[in-house]
Design a protein around this motif. Structure first.
Motif, short mmCIF file in Angstrom:
data_model
loop_
_atom_site.label_atom_id
_atom_site.label_comp_id
_atom_site.label_asym_id
_atom_site.label_seq_id
_atom_site.Cartn_x
_atom_site.Cartn_y
_atom_site.Cartn_z
N GLU A 25 -14.16 35.52 -17.05
CA GLU A 25 -12.79 35.02 -17.00
C GLU A 25 -12.68 33.49 -17.04
N GLY A 26 -13.79 32.81 -16.87
CA GLY A 26 -13.76 31.35 -16.79
C GLY A 26 -13.79 30.90 -15.34
N LEU A 27 -14.46 29.79 -15.09
CA LEU A 27 -14.62 29.32 -13.72
C LEU A 27 -13.28 28.92 -13.10
N HIS A 28 -12.35 28.45 -13.92
CA HIS A 28 -11.04 28.04 -13.40
C HIS A 28 -10.28 29.23 -12.80
N ALA A 29 -10.60 30.45 -13.28
CA ALA A 29 -9.88 31.63 -12.82
C ALA A 29 -10.50 32.28 -11.59
N VAL A 30 -11.64 31.76 -11.16
CA VAL A 30 -12.34 32.35 -10.02
C VAL A 30 -11.57 32.09 -8.73
N THR A 31 -11.43 33.12 -7.92
CA THR A 31 -10.86 32.98 -6.57
C THR A 31 -11.84 33.60 -5.58
N MET A 32 -11.76 33.18 -4.35
CA MET A 32 -12.62 33.75 -3.32
C MET A 32 -12.34 35.25 -3.18
N ARG A 33 -11.09 35.63 -3.29
CA ARG A 33 -10.74 37.04 -3.18
C ARG A 33 -11.32 37.84 -4.35
N GLY A 34 -11.28 37.24 -5.54
CA GLY A 34 -11.84 37.92 -6.71
C GLY A 34 -13.34 38.08 -6.61
N VAL A 35 -14.01 37.06 -6.07
CA VAL A 35 -15.46 37.15 -5.87
C VAL A 35 -15.78 38.22 -4.84
N ALA A 36 -15.00 38.27 -3.77
CA ALA A 36 -15.21 39.29 -2.74
C ALA A 36 -15.09 40.68 -3.33
N ALA A 37 -14.08 40.88 -4.17
CA ALA A 37 -13.89 42.19 -4.79
C ALA A 37 -15.06 42.54 -5.70
N GLU A 38 -15.52 41.56 -6.48
CA GLU A 38 -16.64 41.78 -7.39
C GLU A 38 -17.92 42.09 -6.61
N SER A 103 -28.75 32.64 -19.98
CA SER A 103 -28.58 31.26 -20.42
C SER A 103 -27.13 30.98 -20.83
N ARG A 104 -26.46 31.99 -21.35
CA ARG A 104 -25.04 31.81 -21.69
C ARG A 104 -24.20 31.61 -20.42
N ALA A 105 -24.51 32.38 -19.39
CA ALA A 105 -23.78 32.24 -18.12
C ALA A 105 -24.01 30.85 -17.54
N PHE A 106 -25.25 30.37 -17.63
CA PHE A 106 -25.55 29.03 -17.12
C PHE A 106 -24.71 27.98 -17.83
N HIS A 107 -24.68 28.03 -19.16
CA HIS A 107 -23.92 27.05 -19.93
C HIS A 107 -22.43 27.14 -19.63
N LEU A 108 -21.91 28.34 -19.55
CA LEU A 108 -20.48 28.52 -19.28
C LEU A 108 -20.10 27.93 -17.93
N VAL A 109 -20.88 28.27 -16.90
CA VAL A 109 -20.54 27.82 -15.56
C VAL A 109 -20.74 26.31 -15.43
N TRP A 110 -21.85 25.78 -15.95
CA TRP A 110 -22.11 24.34 -15.80
C TRP A 110 -21.05 23.52 -16.55
N THR A 111 -20.73 23.93 -17.79
CA THR A 111 -19.73 23.19 -18.57
C THR A 111 -18.36 23.27 -17.90
N SER A 112 -18.00 24.45 -17.42
CA SER A 112 -16.71 24.61 -16.74
C SER A 112 -16.66 23.77 -15.47
N TYR A 113 -17.76 23.75 -14.74
CA TYR A 113 -17.82 22.96 -13.51
C TYR A 113 -17.62 21.48 -13.82
N ALA A 114 -18.30 21.01 -14.87
CA ALA A 114 -18.18 19.59 -15.23
C ALA A 114 -16.75 19.24 -15.59
N VAL A 115 -16.08 20.10 -16.34
CA VAL A 115 -14.70 19.85 -16.74
C VAL A 115 -13.77 19.84 -15.52
N LEU A 116 -13.94 20.82 -14.64
CA LEU A 116 -13.10 20.89 -13.45
C LEU A 116 -13.33 19.70 -12.52
N ALA A 117 -14.58 19.22 -12.46
CA ALA A 117 -14.91 18.11 -11.58
C ALA A 117 -14.23 16.81 -12.01
#
Length: 204
Positions: A25-38, A103-117
């Protein structure tokens, strides 16, 4: 007798859940509640291990970087004992591309983190650039060793070239993520650059 809780395993389970949600869903869409459910846990339990979403996101980034380092170490172990700097760096750059699920997950999360930061002071306060800094230092060392061995021209600025190689691998990785080119096409671009850098025949 109460069951002994493996806290490290539980933290890892929560982090893996975040990565799955972020990859889908993208790192921006992550919520603590969503992670708990997953993760199949209560929100309170997730918050027991991670006080905030930024703390959880940074923990996920550290775990992904550790896994990436382990994959690189495994690839390095498969190389011949006597390997040229050119072959080493080509393997390094190939490992840096998003070619499979992890490796795709790594790139997605790292790039999203950098943008959000860029707009989130709490995320920006986390030292998330140490991973790239470490890789840049490693590349610089390899290039300097190549110069000492006569594999690379003495007038090449090893630190500048290391920064360029890392930037190129990041850019190519993003181009693969967005579907601009395939992983094989990205490898071909990097291979072409390395042939010129090391002064090798074009057909190599």
């Amino acid at each position: 007798m109460p069951k002994r809780v493996d806290h490290a395993q539980r933290r890892g389970h929560i982090i893996d859940a975040l990565v799955r949600v972020a990859a889908a869903e993208g790192l921006h869409a992550v919520t603590m509640r969503g992670v708990a459910a997953e993760a199949g846990m209560s929100l309170n339990l997730v918050q027991y291990y991670f006080d905030s979403k930024p703390q959880l996101m940074h923990a996920a980034l550290e775990r992904l970087e550790q896994q990436s380092h382990e994959r690189w170490s495994a690839r390095l172990a498969r190389l011949p004992h006597t390997v040229t700097a050119h072959a080493f760096i080509e393997a390094f750059c190939a490992e840096a591309l998003p070619t499979d699920g992890p490796s795709r997950a790594f790139h997605l999360v790292w790039t999203s983190y950098a943008v959000l930061a860029m707009t989130d002071p709490e995320l920006a306060a986390q030292p998330f650039v140490e991973g790239p800094n470490r890789l840049e230092r490693q590349l610089t060392d390899v290039l300097r060793q190549a110069q000492a061995a006569g594999e690379l021209a003495a007038d090449v600025d090893a630190s500048v070239e290391a920064a360029r190689l890392l930037a190129m691998s990041h850019g190519l990785g993003t181009s693969v993520l967005v579907g601009q080119r395939t992983a094989e096409a990205a490898k071909a671009v990097m291979r072409h650059h390395l042939i010129g850098l090391f002064g090798l025949p074009a057909e190599v």
